[in-house]
Design a protein around this motif. Sequence first.
Motif, PDB file in Angstrom:
ATOM      1  N   LEU A 182       0.868  -1.175   0.000  1.00 31.82           N
ATOM      2  CA  LEU A 182       0.000   0.000   0.000  1.00 31.82           C
ATOM      3  C   LEU A 182       0.908   1.228   0.000  1.00 31.82           C
ATOM      4  CD1 LEU A 182      -3.238   0.378   0.333  1.00 31.82           C
ATOM      5  CD2 LEU A 182      -2.548   1.561   2.409  1.00 31.82           C
ATOM      6  N   ALA A 183       0.475   2.264  -0.721  1.00 32.16           N
ATOM      7  CA  ALA A 183       1.261   3.496  -0.786  1.00 32.16           C
ATOM      8  C   ALA A 183       0.348   4.675  -0.486  1.00 32.16           C
ATOM      9  CB  ALA A 183       1.871   3.656  -2.170  1.00 32.16           C
ATOM     10  N   VAL A 184       0.876   5.628   0.238  1.00 30.43           N
ATOM     11  CA  VAL A 184       0.073   6.801   0.618  1.00 30.43           C
ATOM     12  C   VAL A 184       0.910   8.060   0.456  1.00 30.43           C
ATOM     13  CG1 VAL A 184      -0.901   8.013   2.612  1.00 30.43           C
ATOM     14  CG2 VAL A 184      -1.469   5.610   2.221  1.00 30.43           C
ATOM     15  N   ALA A 185       0.314   9.088  -0.140  1.00 33.20           N
ATOM     16  CA  ALA A 185       0.960  10.400  -0.193  1.00 33.20           C
ATOM     17  C   ALA A 185      -0.044  11.438   0.291  1.00 33.20           C
ATOM     18  CB  ALA A 185       1.423  10.715  -1.606  1.00 33.20           C
ATOM     19  N   VAL A 186       0.461  12.364   1.059  1.00 31.67           N
ATOM     20  CA  VAL A 186      -0.403  13.403   1.624  1.00 31.67           C
ATOM     21  C   VAL A 186       0.289  14.738   1.406  1.00 31.67           C
ATOM     22  CG1 VAL A 186      -1.315  14.340   3.787  1.00 31.67           C
ATOM     23  CG2 VAL A 186      -1.430  11.886   3.360  1.00 31.67           C
ATOM     24  N   SER A 187      -0.491  15.772   1.060  1.00 30.49           N
ATOM     25  CA  SER A 187       0.125  17.093   0.965  1.00 30.49           C
ATOM     26  C   SER A 187      -0.814  18.147   1.535  1.00 30.49           C
ATOM     27  CB  SER A 187       0.467  17.435  -0.485  1.00 30.49           C
ATOM     28  OG  SER A 187      -0.688  17.894  -1.151  1.00 30.49           O
ATOM     29  N   ARG A 200      -3.897  -0.237  -3.968  1.00 35.45           N
ATOM     30  CA  ARG A 200      -4.993  -0.729  -3.090  1.00 35.45           C
ATOM     31  C   ARG A 200      -5.467  -2.139  -3.428  1.00 35.45           C
ATOM     32  NH1 ARG A 200      -9.324   2.026  -4.502  1.00 35.45           N
ATOM     33  NH2 ARG A 200      -8.394   2.582  -6.485  1.00 35.45           N
ATOM     34  N   PRO A 201      -5.122  -2.957  -4.317  1.00 37.70           N
ATOM     35  CA  PRO A 201      -3.994  -2.796  -5.240  1.00 37.70           C
ATOM     36  C   PRO A 201      -4.343  -2.001  -6.500  1.00 37.70           C
ATOM     37  CG  PRO A 201      -4.932  -4.979  -5.489  1.00 37.70           C
ATOM     38  CD  PRO A 201      -5.716  -4.311  -4.419  1.00 37.70           C
ATOM     39  N   ALA A 202      -5.596  -1.562  -6.630  1.00 34.13           N
ATOM     40  CA  ALA A 202      -5.951  -0.772  -7.806  1.00 34.13           C
ATOM     41  C   ALA A 202      -5.228   0.572  -7.742  1.00 34.13           C
ATOM     42  CB  ALA A 202      -7.457  -0.560  -7.847  1.00 34.13           C
ATOM     43  N   ARG A 203      -5.311   1.332  -8.840  1.00 37.59           N
ATOM     44  CA  ARG A 203      -4.498   2.539  -8.973  1.00 37.59           C
ATOM     45  C   ARG A 203      -4.840   3.586  -7.909  1.00 37.59           C
ATOM     46  NH1 ARG A 203      -7.701   6.303 -10.981  1.00 37.59           N
ATOM     47  NH2 ARG A 203      -9.515   5.567 -12.153  1.00 37.59           N
ATOM     48  N   ALA A 204      -3.933   4.518  -7.785  1.00 33.88           N
ATOM     49  CA  ALA A 204      -4.059   5.541  -6.752  1.00 33.88           C
ATOM     50  C   ALA A 204      -5.291   6.416  -6.999  1.00 33.88           C
ATOM     51  CB  ALA A 204      -2.812   6.411  -6.734  1.00 33.88           C
ATOM     52  N   VAL A 205      -5.993   6.727  -5.907  1.00 28.42           N
ATOM     53  CA  VAL A 205      -7.099   7.689  -5.975  1.00 28.42           C
ATOM     54  C   VAL A 205      -7.002   8.608  -4.762  1.00 28.42           C
ATOM     55  CG1 VAL A 205      -8.764   6.292  -7.272  1.00 28.42           C
ATOM     56  CG2 VAL A 205      -8.606   6.052  -4.780  1.00 28.42           C
ATOM     57  N   LEU A 206      -7.719   9.720  -4.834  1.00 31.22           N
ATOM     58  CA  LEU A 206      -7.730  10.659  -3.719  1.00 31.22           C
ATOM     59  C   LEU A 206      -8.855  10.283  -2.756  1.00 31.22           C
ATOM     60  CD1 LEU A 206      -7.225  13.978  -5.718  1.00 31.22           C
ATOM     61  CD2 LEU A 206      -5.576  12.913  -4.160  1.00 31.22           C
ATOM     62  N   SER A 207      -8.582  10.457  -1.485  1.00 37.14           N
ATOM     63  CA  SER A 207      -9.639  10.290  -0.488  1.00 37.14           C
ATOM     64  C   SER A 207     -10.101  11.679  -0.078  1.00 37.14           C
ATOM     65  CB  SER A 207      -9.140   9.508   0.721  1.00 37.14           C
ATOM     66  OG  SER A 207     -10.090   9.591   1.762  1.00 37.14           O
ATOM     67  N   ASP A 208     -11.258  12.088  -0.587  1.00 38.86           N
ATOM     68  CA  ASP A 208     -11.770  13.418  -0.250  1.00 38.86           C
ATOM     69  C   ASP A 208     -12.197  13.482   1.214  1.00 38.86           C
ATOM     70  OD1 ASP A 208     -11.309  14.210  -2.836  1.00 38.86           O
ATOM     71  OD2 ASP A 208     -13.321  13.645  -3.521  1.00 38.86           O
ATOM     72  N   ASP A 209     -12.726  12.364   1.708  1.00 40.21           N
ATOM     73  CA  ASP A 209     -13.164  12.343   3.111  1.00 40.21           C
ATOM     74  C   ASP A 209     -11.980  12.585   4.041  1.00 40.21           C
ATOM     75  OD1 ASP A 209     -15.600  11.782   2.118  1.00 40.21           O
ATOM     76  OD2 ASP A 209     -15.743   9.716   2.905  1.00 40.21           O
ATOM     77  N   ALA A 210     -10.856  11.952   3.710  1.00 37.11           N
ATOM     78  CA  ALA A 210      -9.678  12.124   4.563  1.00 37.11           C
ATOM     79  C   ALA A 210      -9.208  13.575   4.507  1.00 37.11           C
ATOM     80  CB  ALA A 210      -8.566  11.185   4.107  1.00 37.11           C
ATOM     81  N   ALA A 211      -9.219  14.148   3.298  1.00 38.56           N
ATOM     82  CA  ALA A 211      -8.797  15.541   3.167  1.00 38.56           C
ATOM     83  C   ALA A 211      -9.720  16.443   3.991  1.00 38.56           C
ATOM     84  CB  ALA A 211      -8.818  15.950   1.691  1.00 38.56           C
ATOM     85  N   ARG A 212     -11.022  16.172   3.940  1.00 34.53           N
ATOM     86  CA  ARG A 212     -11.985  16.983   4.701  1.00 34.53           C
ATOM     87  C   ARG A 212     -11.722  16.904   6.200  1.00 34.53           C
ATOM     88  NH1 ARG A 212     -15.818  16.185   0.774  1.00 34.53           N
ATOM     89  NH2 ARG A 212     -16.341  14.110   1.544  1.00 34.53           N
ATOM     90  N   CYS A 213     -11.404  15.686   6.669  1.00 33.94           N
ATOM     91  CA  CYS A 213     -11.091  15.520   8.103  1.00 33.94           C
ATOM     92  C   CYS A 213      -9.935  16.426   8.496  1.00 33.94           C
ATOM     93  CB  CYS A 213     -10.677  14.094   8.404  1.00 33.94           C
ATOM     94  SG  CYS A 213     -12.029  12.951   8.443  1.00 33.94           S
ATOM     95  N   TYR A 233     -10.524  -1.502  -1.028  1.00 36.35           N
ATOM     96  CA  TYR A 233      -9.253  -2.223  -0.926  1.00 36.35           C
ATOM     97  C   TYR A 233      -9.463  -3.664  -1.352  1.00 36.35           C
ATOM     98  CZ  TYR A 233      -8.131   1.981   1.581  1.00 36.35           C
ATOM     99  OH  TYR A 233      -7.949   3.290   1.889  1.00 36.35           O
ATOM    100  N   GLY A 234      -8.597  -4.141  -2.205  1.00 37.15           N
ATOM    101  CA  GLY A 234      -8.758  -5.495  -2.733  1.00 37.15           C
ATOM    102  C   GLY A 234      -7.638  -6.415  -2.291  1.00 37.15           C
ATOM    103  N   SER A 235      -7.751  -7.685  -2.696  1.00 38.45           N
ATOM    104  CA  SER A 235      -6.748  -8.692  -2.342  1.00 38.45           C
ATOM    105  C   SER A 235      -5.960  -9.097  -3.572  1.00 38.45           C
ATOM    106  CB  SER A 235      -7.427  -9.930  -1.774  1.00 38.45           C
ATOM    107  OG  SER A 235      -8.164  -9.582  -0.623  1.00 38.45           O
ATOM    108  N   ASP A 236      -4.708  -9.374  -3.383  1.00 38.74           N
ATOM    109  CA  ASP A 236      -3.881  -9.947  -4.444  1.00 38.74           C
ATOM    110  C   ASP A 236      -2.784 -10.765  -3.788  1.00 38.74           C
ATOM    111  OD1 ASP A 236      -2.120  -8.100  -3.469  1.00 38.74           O
ATOM    112  OD2 ASP A 236      -1.776  -7.055  -5.357  1.00 38.74           O
TER     113      ASP A 236
END
Lengths: 266, 761, 157
Positions: A182-187, A200-213, A233-236
């Motif tokens: 898992l990879a995470v970037a925050v700015s 996730r393992p799918a491609r990176a997306v933004l979490s708007d809820d996390a940004a709002r928090c 979040y999926g399994s691989d």
Amino acid sequence: MYTIKSYVFPESLEEADELLQRDCRNNAILGGCCWLKLGRRRIRSAIDLSKLGLDQIEVRDGFLELGACVTLRQLETNPHVTARFDGILGRSVSHIVGVQFRNCATVGGSVFSRFGFSDLTCALLALDTTVVLQRGGELPLAEFLASPIAFNDILLKVRIRDDGRHAAYESVRRSTTDFPTLAVAVSCLEGRWKVSVGARPARAVLSDDAARCLESGEGPAAAGAAAANELVYGSDLRAGGDYRKKLAAVLVRRAAQTCMERENKG
Amino acid sequence: MKLKFVNQPIPKLDGAALTGGKGVYTEDMVPRDCLVVQVLRSPHAFARIKSIRKDAASRVPGISCILTWEDVPQIRYTLAGQSYPEPSPYDRYILERVVRYVGDPVAIVAGRDKDCVAKAMGMIQVKYDLLNPVLDFEQALDHPSVIHPEEDYFHHYDIGGNPSRNLVASGSDAHGDVESALEACDVVVEGTYYTKANAQAMMETFRTYTYLDHNRRLNVVSSTQVPFHCRRTIAHALGLPKGMVRVVKPRIGGGFGAKQTLVSELFPALVTLRTGKPAKIVYTRKESFQASNSRHQMRVHVKVGAMQDGTIKAVDMHALSNAGAYGEHASTTIGLVGHKSIPLYARQADFRFSWDVVYTNTMAAGAFRGYGATQGCFAMESAINELAVKLNMDPAQLRLKNLPQVGETMPAYYNEPLTSCALPQCIRRGMELIGWQEKYPCVKVDDHRVRGIGMAVTMQGSGISAVDTGAVTIKLNDDGYYTLMIGATDMGTGCDTILAQMAAEILDCPMERITVDGVDTDHSPFDTGSYASSTTYVTGTAVVKACTQLKEQIAAEGARRLNIHPERAEFDGDKVYDRTHPETSITLCKLAQSLVAGVGPQWLTATASHCSPTSPPPFMAGFAEVEVDLETGETKVVDYVGVVDCGTVVNKNLARVQAEGGIAQGIGMALLEDINYDPKGQMVNSTFMQYKIPCRTDLPEIRVDFEESYEPNGPFGAKSIGEVVINTPSPAIAHAVYNATGVRVHSLPITAEKILMGRED
Amino acid sequence: MKVKITVNGMLYNKHIPNDMMLLEFLRKYGYVSVKRGCDTSNCGLCTVWVEGKPVLSCSYPAARADGKQITTLEGVKEEAASFGRYMTAQGAEQCGYCSPGFIMAVLAMRRELTDPTEEEISQYLAGNLCRCSGYAGQTRALRAWLKDKPWEKEGQA
């Protein structure tokens, strides 16, 4: 392993575009070729952009611009890149296989292919990033990633607004040079946050809820929980979805915390 | 005795060539006009071939031949590189109408270059009748699908197998009454442990080239650990007299047991026989993962009982092993599971060790460093660590209390006597190095990181008792230099060098005066091969014998030239002289010259062979310190200490690197290496992208020390080192993780996910 | 296609298959130090330099090397042998199959990093797998070599 009928070094972007349009199903733009090698594509014309000067890193008009042929290794060593965004671009790629791999793999190849495991895409998504396409023009990275791959277009460069934002990058890997589990970037810039979760393992997306928090002052832990709940979040081979979800909460919290500390230090 | 060469850190003889990138490996020597051979492999785990259409493919320009099941000898054989009569069942054809795992060969394609071969491979049409595969080894016994129903299935002797039940081998070994002993114990621990089918993953994949020489003999140049077994098996499988086959082993890019089984040899050999042309095959990395051999996947159930004072009184172990589709090394690896783990605790205990090995439709397992002892060590040592908790005893003290003593007979180790052992010293030294007193069981680093430490001990053998045999010839050449001819195979381990050290020691001459030949079955003396930790101990003893004989011959010939009584002649390495009148002497150079030409010379060579009735165990204590991130489960080994008793250390550098490398592989097995199959039987970790072996940033700087014992039956007191070093990491790391987190992982690899999810249960 | 590739200072004017990899090109012309260890760009055995930078020759299209300077171990023989002696003094080469690629990475690192820390060294070399040694012997060899700096005495670049 792929096969190539003809190998071409176009002398201009127009020529590259024209070549590609002739048969965009069977002709292909080459990136670093490391991932391409894993497939069995039968390429009619392989179009190599490496003689078009796209390997430049420039700062202009308030943007950090990365040419499509810039290698991942350049992101680790170029002072323009390492001095910005707390160095997360260089750091995000530094775990990928090895130096000799990162001297081959390119920014264009990584971003265009929309690989779920891409550390770079995850990091770029947390910045104010656009991609510039030969035909499609300039569009935000998030929009580009959400659209299907246009095989008739050429990615020319990635532009990142040089807005001085603070950023942090976190990943968990089974081994140190593996793909991220898992990879995470925050700015953060002037109270506005971006939280990107990749592999996730799918491609990176933004979490708007996390940004709002984070924007509403609920804090890093709440942001972590929000990112864990909002995204899928999926399994691989590398991990199960449940484990990834737990990791998301921890890594988002840690990255947000680091980012806050950096923000406070100025 | 002051040793000059043995016990010294002498660089490897081939070191400059290897680091200089010289073309000394199999693929570097291939003749230019070699046919390229590739194998079309089954995409199905279990199927019967209905039809194969190869006419169109055969017409591809450049294709030389395409062979299918109809074109191969109907002779059953085993690929296991073991001494004849092999304990492994003869359950293979080169190509067969039934395919038993994804990767089983279907057709052999040979052509001018890789492009035409690839094209032809794509044009072969195969139709299959699919059968129901057996993929779960715990479900294999008496499964409705029978993997080996063939009528010509053969074994030399009973290994407790029954192919109609998918059973390759079974058996048991017991001493005393384990049930009653367990009942009488104050404390009993019980657990079931799982280990994976790890890949040996040597850097050079399997490869072979073949050609017919001027005598129409089949010459096979191959990256193998077992050239002599290769010769025998190739001749048998192809229906040739053994005299018609010659096998040459150049430098090898690693083996770790993988190359103790024939893998790539028969395909080009058959092509060369059919076409008369030289042929080569070089396995891709994916083929090496998917279609060769691996460690045996196992489930080991252990029950250990002890008295309150820590005296172990009972050990009951059952092991289930997955042979995969073919039975190479099946009955022998399983033996080591118990026979190399129980003896450490059977001094005052009754024990029982029973086993079953089953066929499944996965890739065949084979030999991998440790050879069953590794799997047994994980189970047994983990159980001992759990027992220590239950007894509220220090796990090191629990071991020190129970270890076998020198001079005793070990009932769980084939009743062999223990003739040398420094394991207690290894444990004490390891505790000191790792900082056991300060760090056991764990130290908190910060709010979410904890460091835990753990330990394990182990033993292996030194060759297979009364089976492994090494012969050595040493020749005195015309300038007074020697050629040491061995059949043991240096696969990077440095055995050519350490055997030369022993020769130099006996012959009292500089290393430069001894050349060591590669292995060529036409010229080298017989050796069972480099496996079972045998070379230093078994072939080394043969070197000592042969060199001692040669030394005596040199003295005798010198005496003749000096016209003195042989008993007065002394050979000091440079000259033969009269002990009573040292000025009367003849130089070795002059003597050697006179021995090769002229009337009445006698060219001196000495040959000796050795086979040991016992297999003295080397020992090791391993200590791991791990740092666990309690929030993510990520675990990093931050320190690893291995203290080894391999008897006299013949070459400190090479022994150290053997230990460091073995520990690194063991850490990979413990934390990373994970072979999995999808529901259709396709291996999903068949690349270095998905099967992660440790890279340098995954490992601490491994620390190795030696506690030397003196093994009276070994050359210069030496025992083995090659295998014992891989065993301890899995149990020691599992123990350290438990001490850091309270989570017991019984199933390898120990992943971050298992730790984190385990903490929440 | 037609390419002009310079290997260790020698110009090769050759027709090559369009999908040939640099590794195959180099081995074809006798640079046997270049080894293949995997099919997935993961092991580092095939490391050579393109314009002085270490790359994976198994994945680098030979066509892309057109007009470029390639260096293999054969092209830095003396410096490689000098470092090689530090390796063999530890027994760290073991089977030797990964040694040429590893040595090419080490020599590139020496040119690229000034006074690297131990962590920087191991990061730089992380892409070179070795199954025999457990890396500790390589680390000891590197330490001794970086301390002695034999390239200064030997007057090499």
